[in-house]
Design an enzyme around this catalytic site. Structure first.
Site, PDB file in Angstrom:
ATOM      1  N   GLY A  38       0.834  -1.213   0.000  1.00 45.55           N
ATOM      2  CA  GLY A  38       0.000   0.000   0.000  1.00 45.55           C
ATOM      3  C   GLY A  38       0.861   1.252   0.000  1.00 45.55           C
ATOM      4  O   GLY A  38       1.880   1.303   0.675  1.00 45.55           O
ATOM      5  N   ILE A  65       1.433   3.012   6.642  1.00 40.59           N
ATOM      6  CA  ILE A  65       0.586   3.896   7.447  1.00 40.59           C
ATOM      7  C   ILE A  65       0.073   3.133   8.673  1.00 40.59           C
ATOM      8  O   ILE A  65      -0.340   3.729   9.647  1.00 40.59           O
ATOM      9  CB  ILE A  65      -0.625   4.448   6.658  1.00 40.59           C
ATOM     10  CG1 ILE A  65      -1.531   3.313   6.165  1.00 40.59           C
ATOM     11  CG2 ILE A  65      -0.191   5.354   5.527  1.00 40.59           C
ATOM     12  CD1 ILE A  65      -2.962   3.737   5.961  1.00 40.59           C
ATOM     13  N   ASP A  66       0.097   1.792   8.599  1.00 43.49           N
ATOM     14  CA  ASP A  66      -0.413   0.989   9.716  1.00 43.49           C
ATOM     15  C   ASP A  66       0.518   1.065  10.926  1.00 43.49           C
ATOM     16  O   ASP A  66       0.117   0.767  12.043  1.00 43.49           O
ATOM     17  CB  ASP A  66      -0.552  -0.487   9.308  1.00 43.49           C
ATOM     18  CG  ASP A  66      -1.458  -0.670   8.097  1.00 43.49           C
ATOM     19  OD1 ASP A  66      -2.238   0.242   7.806  1.00 43.49           O
ATOM     20  OD2 ASP A  66      -1.367  -1.731   7.451  1.00 43.49           O
ATOM     21  N   ARG A  85     -25.308  13.459  17.667  1.00 46.73           N
ATOM     22  CA  ARG A  85     -25.160  12.059  17.286  1.00 46.73           C
ATOM     23  C   ARG A  85     -23.934  11.395  17.888  1.00 46.73           C
ATOM     24  O   ARG A  85     -23.046  12.054  18.427  1.00 46.73           O
ATOM     25  CB  ARG A  85     -24.951  11.993  15.769  1.00 46.73           C
ATOM     26  CG  ARG A  85     -26.208  11.895  15.007  1.00 46.73           C
ATOM     27  CD  ARG A  85     -25.923  11.844  13.533  1.00 46.73           C
ATOM     28  NE  ARG A  85     -27.175  11.799  12.829  1.00 46.73           N
ATOM     29  CZ  ARG A  85     -27.376  12.243  11.602  1.00 46.73           C
ATOM     30  NH1 ARG A  85     -26.376  12.772  10.930  1.00 46.73           N
ATOM     31  NH2 ARG A  85     -28.548  12.146  11.039  1.00 46.73           N
ATOM     32  N   MET A 133      -8.137   2.681   8.877  1.00 44.18           N
ATOM     33  CA  MET A 133      -7.284   1.616   8.336  1.00 44.18           C
ATOM     34  C   MET A 133      -6.253   1.231   9.393  1.00 44.18           C
ATOM     35  O   MET A 133      -6.140   1.896  10.416  1.00 44.18           O
ATOM     36  CB  MET A 133      -6.570   2.102   7.077  1.00 44.18           C
ATOM     37  CG  MET A 133      -7.395   1.986   5.827  1.00 44.18           C
ATOM     38  SD  MET A 133      -6.346   2.209   4.384  1.00 44.18           S
ATOM     39  CE  MET A 133      -7.502   1.812   3.088  1.00 44.18           C
TER      40      MET A 133
HETATM   41  O1  F6P Z   1      -1.394  -1.807   4.726  1.00 44.15           O
HETATM   42  C1  F6P Z   1      -1.849  -0.564   4.376  1.00 44.15           C
HETATM   43  C2  F6P Z   1      -3.332  -0.569   4.112  1.00 44.15           C
HETATM   44  O2  F6P Z   1      -3.719   0.737   3.801  1.00 44.15           O
HETATM   45  C3  F6P Z   1      -4.186  -1.146   5.238  1.00 44.15           C
HETATM   46  O3  F6P Z   1      -4.391  -0.241   6.277  1.00 44.15           O
HETATM   47  C4  F6P Z   1      -5.425  -1.537   4.495  1.00 44.15           C
HETATM   48  O4  F6P Z   1      -6.142  -2.561   5.146  1.00 44.15           O
HETATM   49  C5  F6P Z   1      -4.882  -2.012   3.186  1.00 44.15           C
HETATM   50  O5  F6P Z   1      -3.620  -1.394   3.006  1.00 44.15           O
HETATM   51  C6  F6P Z   1      -5.754  -1.714   1.985  1.00 44.15           C
HETATM   52  O6  F6P Z   1      -5.112  -2.213   0.877  1.00 44.15           O
HETATM   53  P1  F6P Z   1      -5.561  -2.056  -0.623  1.00 44.15           P
HETATM   54  O7  F6P Z   1      -4.885  -0.835  -1.156  1.00 44.15           O
HETATM   55  O8  F6P Z   1      -5.071  -3.287  -1.270  1.00 44.15           O
HETATM   56  O9  F6P Z   1      -7.056  -1.921  -0.621  1.00 44.15           O
END
Ligand code: F6P
Length: 428
Positions: free
Chosen positions: A37, A156-157, A204, A211
């Protein structure tokens, strides 16, 4: 100009010209790829590694679309003397989740295709910008095939284990700082903060989905955005915890001045399903990528619907999704990638491969320098969940230790408030 100064200048000029002629790695080629990603800090990493490698005399290539660019005939561009916009988010080299060791049908010969292209393009060193998947594959190629590789972290995780120590209240917490996370955390903090006005206007509960896969690091950035409650993948929402959670939500909402509440939820939260009587994750698709990762998405909707049902309060959901990965590189990420690129130079000069530079200690912007970096073996990177030191299970909240960690990386925003109690008019 005095004679002494003139002689000094002439000498230094000569040395510089000599140095230019005798560049240490002239005739050698370094290639960079980015896999997995994207993040807002990849272009910055590419630019900084490219600039330093060029100064050492390398010709610098970019491999497009991650490992995919080394398959078939190869997809390779020359970055050596090209302009580059490192602050622009994403990756100009493009990315993919191609696995060199994929078990998919017809993919057995990927390693030999990669080796052929490494030879055809005369690549001497490979720098792989990625998470555990990309760098894990690189390390395997290094050990199995002898390709000299240097890893460069990104996600980013923020779950790629960097062994970065956070000194907090006399304690040493094993934290993580990966390029990409600071920019994403900044963006998500702002995203959460913006949602306050609409949430308040409708009295609300807003459930915001973050993510981050199986780790709650990024969800923690909601703390500076005004989220009062957070659910993370590391703490499972069992049947008992869910009951306690609904009570806690109602109480926090009713206590709030504006009768509104923001709840941050990690996409990978394990949530007890009353119907199946199992802990489950919510997926956006049944597909998995070549590294076996599923595509998360939708837990916020499930949580919001159950909050409404169980508490009678009005709850909505908002998936932040790719917003976290979007936009430009933050200042912190810029300097972080610069310090790590300096460490890449160190590794190149020592010809030490199979390693990845990391930040040694959790530090503020001004201390992001090469002296604060070290290296980890790419074979032993693995993932790092959010440490329990950062989250209070009883109050469903990121605690002061996490706030301290985050305050090194992003500046807490000045939150504007509109807290006037207008006098109520009673008809005469
Ligand atoms: O690993 C980075 C990330 O953005 C995760 O947070 C997310 O679950 C995943 O990639 C989404 O990946 P893709 O771009 O394949 O949808």
């Amino acid at each position: 100009m005095s004679w002494i100064l003139f002689i000094k200048f002439a000498n230094s000029k000569k040395t510089y010209i000599q140095m230019r002629k005798e560049k240490l790695f002239s005739g050698k080629t370094l290639a960079i790829l980015s896999g997995g990603g994207d993040t807002p800090a990849i272009n910055s990493s590419i630019e900084q590694v490219r600039n330093r490698a060029s100064m050492l005399g390398y010709k610098v290539y970019g491999i497009r679309k991650g490992w995919k660019g080394l398959l078939g005939d190869g997809d390779i561009v020359d970055l050596t003397h090209q302009p580059y916009k490192g602050l622009y988010g994403g990756t100009a080299l493009l990315s993919s989740r191609t696995n060199p060791f994929s078990k998919e049908p017809n993919s057995e010969d990927r390693v030999s295709q990669i080796m052929q292209n490494i030879e055809r393009y005369k690549i001497d060193v490979l720098v792989t910008i990625g998470g555990d998947d990309t760098n894990g594959a690189a390390k395997r190629l290094y050990e199995q095939e002898g390709i000299p590789v240097i890893g460069f972290p990104k996600t980013i995780d923020n779950d790629l284990r960097t062994q970065t120590i956070h000194h907090y209240n006399g304690k040493e917490i094993e934290a993580v700082i990966n390029p990409g996370f600071p920019s994403a955390a900044l963006g998500m903090m702002e995203f959460t903060n913006r949602l306050r006005t609409t949430t308040e206007s409708h009295s609300r509960i807003m459930v915001v989905e973050f993510m981050g896969r199986d780790a709650g690091w990024l969800t923690g950035s909601s703390l500076f955005g005004g989220a009062e409650i957070a659910l993370i993948p590391e703490v499972h929402m069992t049947r008992e915890r869910k009951e306690f959670f609904f009570e806690h939500v109602k109480e926090t909402y009713l206590r709030s001045r504006k009768k509104s509440l923001i709840i941050a939820v990690s996409e990978g939260v394990r949530w007890y399903n009353d119907k199946t009587e199992h802990l489950e994750m919510v997926y956006a698709s049944s597909e998995v990528d070549e590294f076996g990762h599923p595509q998360f998405g939708g837990i916020s909707g499930v949580v919001a619907a159950e909050i409404s049902r169980k508490t009678g309060l009005d709850a909505r959901s908002q998936i932040s999704g790719y917003y976290a990965r979007s936009g430009d590189c933050s200042e912190y990420d810029r300097k972080l990638t610069s310090a790590l690129a300096d460490k890449v130079v160190d590794l190149l000069l020592r010809e030490e491969y199979g390693k990845m530079p990391v930040i040694k200690n959790v530090v503020k912007y001004k201390e992001l320098e090469e002296y604060n970096t070290s290296c980890v073996d790419m074979g032993a990177i693995g993932n790092r969940d959010l440490p329990s030191d950062y989250y209070d299970e009883n109050s469903f909240r990121f605690n002061d230790a996490y706030a301290d960690f985050l305050s090194n990386i992003v500046e807490k925003p000045i939150v504007s408030r509109f807290d006037i109690d207008f006098p109520i008019v009673i008809p005469k």
